[in-house]
Design a protein around this motif. Structure first.
Motif, PDB file in Angstrom:
ATOM      1  N   GLU A  66      47.388  69.699  68.311  1.00 24.18           N
ATOM      2  CA  GLU A  66      46.176  69.571  69.118  1.00 24.18           C
ATOM      3  C   GLU A  66      44.981  69.173  68.257  1.00 24.18           C
ATOM      4  O   GLU A  66      44.082  68.469  68.706  1.00 24.18           O
ATOM      5  CB  GLU A  66      45.921  70.865  69.879  1.00 24.18           C
ATOM      6  N   ILE A  73      39.799  61.416  68.569  1.00 21.50           N
ATOM      7  CA  ILE A  73      38.669  61.017  69.409  1.00 21.50           C
ATOM      8  C   ILE A  73      37.611  60.277  68.594  1.00 21.50           C
ATOM      9  O   ILE A  73      36.991  59.332  69.080  1.00 21.50           O
ATOM     10  CB  ILE A  73      38.021  62.268  70.049  1.00 21.50           C
ATOM     11  N   ARG A  94      39.104  43.458  72.175  1.00 26.87           N
ATOM     12  CA  ARG A  94      39.713  44.602  72.849  1.00 26.87           C
ATOM     13  C   ARG A  94      39.915  45.746  71.874  1.00 26.87           C
ATOM     14  O   ARG A  94      40.299  45.526  70.726  1.00 26.87           O
ATOM     15  CB  ARG A  94      41.078  44.181  73.427  1.00 26.87           C
TER      16      ARG A  94
ATOM     17  N   SER B  69      37.593  53.080  78.322  1.00 30.32           N
ATOM     18  CA  SER B  69      38.162  53.678  77.109  1.00 30.32           C
ATOM     19  C   SER B  69      37.206  54.699  76.515  1.00 30.32           C
ATOM     20  O   SER B  69      37.608  55.777  76.076  1.00 30.32           O
ATOM     21  CB  SER B  69      38.424  52.612  76.040  1.00 30.32           C
ATOM     22  N   ALA B  72      36.873  57.917  78.654  1.00 27.04           N
ATOM     23  CA  ALA B  72      38.101  58.729  78.616  1.00 27.04           C
ATOM     24  C   ALA B  72      38.062  59.767  77.492  1.00 27.04           C
ATOM     25  O   ALA B  72      38.761  60.776  77.541  1.00 27.04           O
ATOM     26  CB  ALA B  72      39.328  57.834  78.464  1.00 27.04           C
ATOM     27  N   ILE B  73      37.227  59.497  76.477  1.00 31.18           N
ATOM     28  CA  ILE B  73      37.103  60.433  75.359  1.00 31.18           C
ATOM     29  C   ILE B  73      36.650  61.810  75.830  1.00 31.18           C
ATOM     30  O   ILE B  73      37.093  62.831  75.309  1.00 31.18           O
ATOM     31  CB  ILE B  73      36.072  59.890  74.337  1.00 31.18           C
ATOM     32  N   GLN B  76      39.434  63.868  76.953  1.00 30.66           N
ATOM     33  CA  GLN B  76      40.350  64.074  75.829  1.00 30.66           C
ATOM     34  C   GLN B  76      39.846  65.204  74.925  1.00 30.66           C
ATOM     35  O   GLN B  76      40.625  65.974  74.380  1.00 30.66           O
ATOM     36  CB  GLN B  76      40.435  62.764  75.043  1.00 30.66           C
ATOM     37  N   ASN B  77      38.531  65.277  74.798  1.00 26.53           N
ATOM     38  CA  ASN B  77      37.933  66.349  74.013  1.00 26.53           C
ATOM     39  C   ASN B  77      38.269  67.707  74.647  1.00 26.53           C
ATOM     40  O   ASN B  77      38.752  68.621  73.970  1.00 26.53           O
ATOM     41  CB  ASN B  77      36.408  66.128  73.985  1.00 26.53           C
ATOM     42  N   SER B  80      42.084  68.873  74.320  1.00 27.14           N
ATOM     43  CA  SER B  80      42.484  69.336  72.985  1.00 27.14           C
ATOM     44  C   SER B  80      41.918  70.728  72.723  1.00 27.14           C
ATOM     45  O   SER B  80      42.624  71.612  72.234  1.00 27.14           O
ATOM     46  CB  SER B  80      41.981  68.378  71.909  1.00 27.14           C
ATOM     47  N   LEU B  81      40.639  70.918  73.068  1.00 30.70           N
ATOM     48  CA  LEU B  81      40.035  72.229  72.819  1.00 30.70           C
ATOM     49  C   LEU B  81      40.721  73.314  73.646  1.00 30.70           C
ATOM     50  O   LEU B  81      40.963  74.418  73.160  1.00 30.70           O
ATOM     51  CB  LEU B  81      38.538  72.192  73.143  1.00 30.70           C
ATOM     52  N   ALA B  83      43.854  73.255  74.778  1.00 32.42           N
ATOM     53  CA  ALA B  83      45.206  73.489  74.244  1.00 32.42           C
ATOM     54  C   ALA B  83      45.141  74.278  72.938  1.00 32.42           C
ATOM     55  O   ALA B  83      45.990  75.141  72.686  1.00 32.42           O
ATOM     56  CB  ALA B  83      45.927  72.158  74.044  1.00 32.42           C
ATOM     57  N   ARG B  94      50.438  72.219  75.644  1.00 29.41           N
ATOM     58  CA  ARG B  94      50.293  70.896  75.056  1.00 29.41           C
ATOM     59  C   ARG B  94      49.270  70.099  75.855  1.00 29.41           C
ATOM     60  O   ARG B  94      49.245  70.170  77.087  1.00 29.41           O
ATOM     61  CB  ARG B  94      51.643  70.166  75.108  1.00 29.41           C
ATOM     62  N   SER B  95      48.446  69.331  75.177  1.00 25.58           N
ATOM     63  CA  SER B  95      47.499  68.456  75.869  1.00 25.58           C
ATOM     64  C   SER B  95      48.120  67.077  76.072  1.00 25.58           C
ATOM     65  O   SER B  95      48.943  66.631  75.278  1.00 25.58           O
ATOM     66  CB  SER B  95      46.209  68.309  75.044  1.00 25.58           C
ATOM     67  N   THR B  97      46.879  63.057  77.333  1.00 23.22           N
ATOM     68  CA  THR B  97      45.928  62.077  77.861  1.00 23.22           C
ATOM     69  C   THR B  97      46.577  61.380  79.062  1.00 23.22           C
ATOM     70  O   THR B  97      47.755  61.609  79.361  1.00 23.22           O
ATOM     71  CB  THR B  97      45.598  61.015  76.795  1.00 23.22           C
ATOM     72  N   ILE B  99      47.535  58.330  79.336  1.00 25.70           N
ATOM     73  CA  ILE B  99      48.686  57.545  78.870  1.00 25.70           C
ATOM     74  C   ILE B  99      49.862  58.471  78.585  1.00 25.70           C
ATOM     75  O   ILE B  99      50.994  58.210  79.004  1.00 25.70           O
ATOM     76  CB  ILE B  99      48.320  56.717  77.613  1.00 25.70           C
ATOM     77  N   GLN B 100      49.599  59.563  77.876  1.00 26.27           N
ATOM     78  CA  GLN B 100      50.688  60.477  77.526  1.00 26.27           C
ATOM     79  C   GLN B 100      51.330  61.100  78.764  1.00 26.27           C
ATOM     80  O   GLN B 100      52.538  61.326  78.792  1.00 26.27           O
ATOM     81  CB  GLN B 100      50.167  61.579  76.589  1.00 26.27           C
ATOM     82  N   GLU B 145      45.935  49.291  79.229  1.00 25.98           N
ATOM     83  CA  GLU B 145      44.507  49.548  79.067  1.00 25.98           C
ATOM     84  C   GLU B 145      44.175  50.892  79.712  1.00 25.98           C
ATOM     85  O   GLU B 145      44.737  51.235  80.754  1.00 25.98           O
ATOM     86  CB  GLU B 145      43.684  48.440  79.742  1.00 25.98           C
ATOM     87  N   ILE B 146      43.256  51.619  79.083  1.00 31.88           N
ATOM     88  CA  ILE B 146      42.828  52.901  79.642  1.00 31.88           C
ATOM     89  C   ILE B 146      41.926  52.625  80.843  1.00 31.88           C
ATOM     90  O   ILE B 146      41.047  51.777  80.787  1.00 31.88           O
ATOM     91  CB  ILE B 146      42.096  53.744  78.579  1.00 31.88           C
TER      92      ILE B 146
END
Lengths: 401, 401
Positions: A66, A73, A94, B69, B72-73, B76-77, B80-81, B83, B94-95, B97, B99-100, B145-146
């Motif tokens: 994690e 990020i 891109r 993109s 999306a951060i 994502q922040n 992670s925090l 998890a 588990r975290s 995103t 895509i994941q 692409e995100i």
């Protein structure tokens, strides 16, 4: 076909939007000169620190998977901002995270290694875009977990990408070049224009803090021409490349100094031949890295000299105490306040007399040495620490560094 | 087998590390009660704003792909925090995103729609982990692409995940439940414990700012039981579910008020029958949404009544002016200061006399209406704006809202 290069900009080079804009203008110029670019960037200035501060509020021992996701990020922020800037000034661009760029890694979280990069995908993207901005330092593993590459990770990403695309790699940083020796010791030291991978590896101390040994090794293995220079500077940086590609092979390219070492000499009379093996086993057990190893056998006495880091002093004593229980006749002498001075140059292979010149000049200046070791492209001397700065200056003058 | 639920926590619920820790403790309790959880989170408090501020320094018109993109951060922040926090208190977590998590989307950047979710992968991950923490609001498209999902995006992620896993979805926010009417108008309004998807859609004004209509529609289409409640509160929230699953069908579940509308009546003597088509073409051309449409044909006179937003007033005049060039006999009357009051309830289907009760109570309180329209589960009245709050109160009392 347009030429492709990988360029990497470190965290302090992209620490503000203003800096990102300046770099973007520079990149636009390069595109207008018929290039396609893969740009690898680090996290902006203090971003990583502020992410780590969030973690500190939670725990001292964060889950490393994690932690990797969190730290990724930082680079993701930079790539998006740079791609926004580039598109805004009319450059088709891109951004790609480690997962998007297909940077597969293996090994442990926080210090993973690149296993494979999907260069077909990147080349296809380069047909559509003039610049791909790729997050350095990050990749993903077989579980689709985000990984990071540890120290020098963004440089490793850049060199890895260049290796997979088979193109040159330019690393931009705060330092304007690799110097023939540390300019703080010898202010007249010149910037090196070209240096071979092997020389750079021997002189790794000169690149310390600038370029991880690991990157040079990857560049060497995949024959990636590697440039090191200052971000947006007009000064010339250093190209690190294959020995055979060097235009001019200098006899001596650089002089390196390692100040904080111990010089150790062991003698063992009537020792079993397994003594040497036992010694290395002990050093290995205690993770003591040694250097400048010489071994001599005279009659029935084995003599071994080597150097090691001063910080390993206590481990070394432990090793010797253990050895003495099996080899009572073992004697040792340890010199502290020692330094290793090395002269490195690919040209040594072809030019004789370098060692003789070095011996002569050191001798005539009253600098004694306890030990000499040589490789094909280097000569190293163990000398008194207090004479080491003089030795570097004298050698630099002699060999025009 | 353990039961699986999707839980979603909005930005203000995870705005500090402290709040993330509290939610994590709550989640741990649920895990210890033999559940597996998929937790969807938004960006922490003001993160999105600060990312947008970075963009403002660069351009007013950022490339939307790169903007996605960047934004999306934020999520994502948070994942992670959270998890890191969960793992730190001993919850296997588990975290992931967008895509994941395999959240495939289609459509335009900044307002993409979910096309598909890799539920097999998620169920497999739930064998290994007790909690998956998934970034809301984001996915990826066919170009890897995100993408982001636009307004109410994190709620949409949560309902979409629940639909793909076929499990209930709990949405936690600042509001403790859906109320039978706006408590600011009728302070005695009660929280609704259960409501059908259809009722919720008819009452969408009551959920405005809390739950996007889009989420209710997805929940309805995939029969996802949807809970709306206050983060870490002991109060009961509202379950939104299939009509057939409702334990008690109230005759009238809620009363909705739409204050800012125009009431329009058009009459056209000896008009061609294509007049109605021409009217709708004009409204469509000017993107005027209309509601409460009634049409009557008496002898050779067509009469049409409808309501529309007050903000469309000028567009409406434009439409009528255009129509009058083709239909000179067209007359119109427009009432401003109008309101629409609706009573909604699944039970209306089976219980007669609701309309009669409503007519009687409004009439006896001197509240006239210009128009009435009905659907299977709702009755709407167009009335004077200044009497609308009274109307809501009277209806709420009559039907025990």
């Amino acid at each position: 076909m347009k030429s492709i290069s990988v360029l990497k900009f470190g965290g302090s080079s992209v620490s503000t939007i203003g800096k990102i804009k300046n770099i973007s203008s520079y990149l636009k110029n390069r595109i207008e000169n018929n290039e396609k670019l893969v740009v690898v960037v680090s996290a902006m200035g203090k971003t990583t620190d502020s992410l780590l501060k969030q973690v500190e509020e939670i725990t001292e021992n964060p889950d490393v998977r994690e932690l990797d996701s969190l730290l990724a990020i930082g680079e993701q922020n930079t790539i998006s901002l740079m791609a926004i800037t580039l598109n805004d000034i009319g450059v088709k661009s891109r951004s790609l995270t480690g997962i998007q760029a297909g940077i597969k890694t293996f090994g442990q979280h926080t210090k993973s290694k690149i296993a494979d990069i999907n260069s077909d995908y990147l080349l296809k993207q380069l047909e559509e875009y003039d610049i791909l901005v790729i997050a350095g330092f990050q990749g993903f593993n077989e579980n689709l977990e985000i990984t990071t590459l540890g120290r020098g990770g963004s440089d490793t990403s850049a060199v890895g990408l260049a290796a997979s695309i088979a193109c040159p790699c330019e690393i931009y940083t705060d330092v304007d070049a690799v110097y023939g020796t540390d300019p703080r010791i010898y202010p007249d030291a010149k910037a090196i224009e070209q240096i071979s991978y092997e020389e750079m590896l021997e002189l790794s101390a000169l690149g310390a803090g600038v370029l991880e040994t690991r990157c040079v090794e990857i560049a060497k293995n995949y024959n990636v021409p590697l440039y090191l220079g200052k971000t947006l500077a007009n000064t010339k940086g250093t190209w690190i490349m294959s020995n055979t590609d060097l235009i001019e092979k200098k006899v001596v390219t650089g002089v390196a100094l390692d100040q904080d070492i111990l010089h150790v000499t062991l003698t063992c009379k009537k020792c079993n031949p397994d003594f040497v093996q036992a010694l290395f086993d002990q050093l290995d057990r205690l993770s003591i890295n040694i250097d400048m190893i010489s071994q001599i056998l005279v009659n029935d006495e084995i003599s071994i000299s080597f150097t090691c880091k001063n910080t390993d002093k206590n481990f070394l004593k432990d090793a010797l105490d253990t050895l003495k229980t099996s080899y009572p006749s073992l004697n040792h002498s340890i010199r502290t306040d020692c330094a290793k001075v090395s002269i490195v140059g690919s040209g040594m292979r072809d030019v004789s007399g370098v060692a003789a010149r070095a011996f002569r000049i050191l001798g005539s200046n009253g600098i004694d040495f306890y030990q000499v070791t040589t490789s094909e492209i280097s000569i190293s001397y163990a000398i008194d620490a207090q004479k080491s700065l003089d030795a570097v200056r004298i050698l630099c003058e002699e060999f025009n560094i």
